[in-house]
Scaffold this active site. Structure first.
Site, short mmCIF file in Angstrom:
data_model
loop_
_atom_site.label_atom_id
_atom_site.label_comp_id
_atom_site.label_asym_id
_atom_site.label_seq_id
_atom_site.Cartn_x
_atom_site.Cartn_y
_atom_site.Cartn_z
N SER A 8 25.48 40.62 -15.82
CA SER A 8 26.66 41.33 -16.33
C SER A 8 27.94 40.65 -15.84
O SER A 8 28.17 39.50 -16.13
CB SER A 8 26.60 42.81 -15.93
OG SER A 8 27.61 43.54 -16.54
N ASP B 64 32.84 41.47 -21.18
CA ASP B 64 32.24 40.84 -20.01
C ASP B 64 31.18 39.83 -20.44
O ASP B 64 30.89 39.69 -21.63
CB ASP B 64 31.68 41.91 -19.07
CG ASP B 64 30.48 42.64 -19.62
OD1 ASP B 64 30.25 42.59 -20.84
OD2 ASP B 64 29.75 43.27 -18.83
N ASP C 92 27.94 39.51 -20.62
CA ASP C 92 26.83 39.84 -21.52
C ASP C 92 27.26 40.74 -22.67
O ASP C 92 26.44 41.23 -23.44
CB ASP C 92 25.65 40.43 -20.77
CG ASP C 92 25.92 41.81 -20.17
OD1 ASP C 92 27.08 42.07 -19.80
OD2 ASP C 92 24.98 42.61 -20.07
N ASP D 42 28.52 43.76 -23.06
CA ASP D 42 28.23 45.18 -23.23
C ASP D 42 29.38 46.06 -22.73
O ASP D 42 29.34 47.27 -22.91
CB ASP D 42 26.90 45.58 -22.58
CG ASP D 42 26.86 45.38 -21.08
OD1 ASP D 42 27.85 44.87 -20.50
OD2 ASP D 42 25.83 45.72 -20.46
#
Length: 581
Positions: free
Chosen positions: A146, A305, A307, A309
């Site tokens: 993340s 961010d 990734d 999400d």
């Protein structure tokens, strides 16, 4: 087995490669480093594992990835009838070693006779969730950390509904992983052999195109975006992450042709070299985007961010300054806008429901109530929101409208079971355009909502406590508060104590107790006099103890003063508790 015994095993075993042994030999005189790397197996929590990369049992490396995947493979074989045939989808982000770790996972699954779909390049986490559902797979894996610093990586597991595995499933997967006490028994196979046997299948454009179309179908007011999207100037940064594979294309397809991408941050740089932290919650991460926004006279700035999400918006105010919207403010604006637009279109369901985490703002309660919509609280972790969406689909009792968390996670639509920064970016742009057409902006609308429902203000403070000793302090602090429940916190009388580990709500004024009907979690929440709220929990992904503050006052000045006082007094009290250990 002691940490030194584990260390020596890795040094002496023929199973571990020369590069790994060389890394371990370099720390042979640093006992503290050896202990930190080997004093435990890296924790596989309810959503997977995350940690620093490196050699050792308490690090993310190819051997730990293989072992975790073997445990998952055993779970699929033992707990599903057709999981091997349905297969597993694997995606990864822009981090160091993510492609290699993903291939390692795929080859372990293939060696266990489990069909695997592997994306050909980095992809957003929500697209993985979508792909699991679209391909009718038994589950999914995302290799990502993340928004953690560049030295971190991680591994998240999803199930067939497209959501992260929930605690009951996670416990069974963890049990399978813990049964593996020897790395050398983990199965793997050659890549080309896996391809030739139809066990390893590469995927890409066909899923990308389907995902794009689905997002456009979900979003409201797409006709307005197609007609007038060029009127809104937008800057976007993926912060070196997977958002570059989906967000610019989505915004362009919607009609936002006046779009400016921060090219220096669109390259998938694994070192995240232009930012101290690739976290859109950190204002410093927007430095380059804001410079471009000023140059292009942009009205809206969006960041996702690594990734993709989590999504954060920044809005240009009337005086030309740029104002950040946090996750709670964005969630409130999304709820208000979606409900307003659905009512105007005659599509507002009678059984509509908004789902939020227990640490997210209560401001949405009054807004939803005015539209006859229910707000449901769940534990922190978007998997719990995803779980409820799947329950709603099965029962038909409720209709999902919006899910959100204060940590910049949002979902509309039922195409995925995880937070989706791409669809959130599209919604933010459409919402900003719609309000511009009405002669206002997002900040104006937020001010109107606060005037009507009260000035809610929230904040998060975290204490970072690294290593074994840090974990012990976190554990003791929570245990101390649980055992000696305070009657006052930061000078405010405690009215209700919610203990999510004991599943109890204690109403101190009324001397009564209620059951909390949510999964058990190591969380304490205090409702205090004066509409203040405090929630305390250990992070599930980082060595942190988190404190969530919430106040409600009549105006901004009063709310800011109250919040500052609340935080100062509480953190001093916590420091005193920690000093006693």
């Amino acid at each position: 087995m002691s940490y030194m015994s584990r260390y020596r095993d890795w040094l002496l075993s023929d199973y571990f490669d020369a590069e790994t042994k060389e890394e371990l030999e370099a720390i042979q005189d640093d006992e503290a480093e050896i202990e930190d790397r080997f004093y435990k197996n890296i924790e596989f929590g309810t959503g997977g594992m995350r940690g620093k990369m490196g050699a050792g049992t308490n690090r993310i490396n190819k051997y730990v990835i293989r072992k975790a995947t073997q445990g998952l493979a055993n779970y699929i074989i033992n707990y599903s009838d057709d999981g091997q045939e349905k297969g597993v989808v694997i995606a990864y982000d822009s981090r160091h070693n993510s492609p290699d770790f993903s291939l390692e996972a795929a080859l372990v699954l293939a060696a266990n006779g489990i069909k695997t779909y592997l994306f050909t390049g980095m992809r957003a986490t929500p697209e993985l969730s979508y792909a699991v559902r679209e391909l009718n797979a038994i589950g999914g894996i995302v290799v990502t950390a993340s928004h953690n610093p560049s030295e971190y990586n991680g591994y998240k597991v999803y199930w067939e509904d497209g959501g992260q595995v929930v605690p009951e499933q996670a416990r069974d997967i963890i049990a399978e992983i813990e049964e593996i006490d020897d790395f050398s028994i983990v199965k793997t196979m050659d890549e080309m052999e896996a391809v030739n046997q139809g066990l390893l299948n590469y995927i890409g454009a066909e899923i990308d195109d389907s995902y794009q179309k689905t997002l456009i179908d979900i979003l409201p007011d797409t006709d307005l975006a197609a007609e007038k999207g060029s009127d809104l100037s937008v800057v976007y940064t993926p912060l070196h992450g997977t958002g570059s594979t989906v967000v610019p294309k989505l915004l362009s397809n919607l009609g936002f042709s006046n779009l400016h991408v921060v090219e220096e941050q669109a390259d998938g740089d694994s070192d995240f070299s232009t930012v101290e932290s690739p976290n859109p919650e950190d204002r410093e991460a927007f430095d380059m985007a804001l410079k471009l926004a000023e140059k292009k006279d942009a009205e809206l700035v969006l960041a996702t961010d690594p990734d993709c999400d989590r999504m954060a918006p920044v809005v240009r105010a009337e005086d030309g300054s740029y104002q950040f919207l946090n996750g709670n403010e964005t969630g409130v604006l999304f709820a208000d806008f979606l409900l307003r637009e659905a009512k105007a279109a005659g599509t507002l369901p009678d059984n509509g429901t908004i789902i939020k985490s227990i640490v997210s703002t209560d401001m949405v309660l009054g807004i939803a109530a005015d539209y006859g919509v229910e707000v449901l609280d769940v534990l922190t972790g978007f998997k719990f929101i995803g779980e409820k969406i799947t329950e709603f689909e099965a029962s038909g009792e409720k209709e999902f409208i919006l899910g959100f968390e204060e940590s910049l996670g949002y979902l509309i639509g039922k195409h995925a079971r995880d937070k989706d920064a791409a669809v959130a970016a599209g919604l933010a742009a459409i919402m900003a355009l719609k309000y511009k057409e009405e002669g206002v902006n997002l900040l104006d609308r937020l001010a109107e909502l606060r005037e009507e429902y009260g000035y809610y203000l929230e904040d998060l403070e975290s204490i970072r406590l690294e290593g074994k000793e840090g974990q012990e302090v976190i554990t003791k602090t929570i245990a101390s508060l649980r055992e000696e429940s305070p009657k006052k916190i930061a000078g405010r009388r405690v009215k209700v104590v919610k203990d999510y580990k004991l599943s109890t709500s204690r109403y101190l004024d009324e001397d009564r107790e209620e059951e909390i009907k949510l999964p058990k979690s190591n969380v304490l929440q205090y409702l205090l006099e004066g509409d203040a709220k405090l929630t305390i929990r250990p992070s599930g992904t980082e060595p942190k103890l988190k404190f969530y503050f919430a106040v409600r006052e009549k105006d901004q000045a009063a709310a800011e003063k109250e919040l500052a006082d609340f935080k100062e007094k509480l953190m001093a009290e916590v420091e005193e508790i920690m000093d006693s250990f």
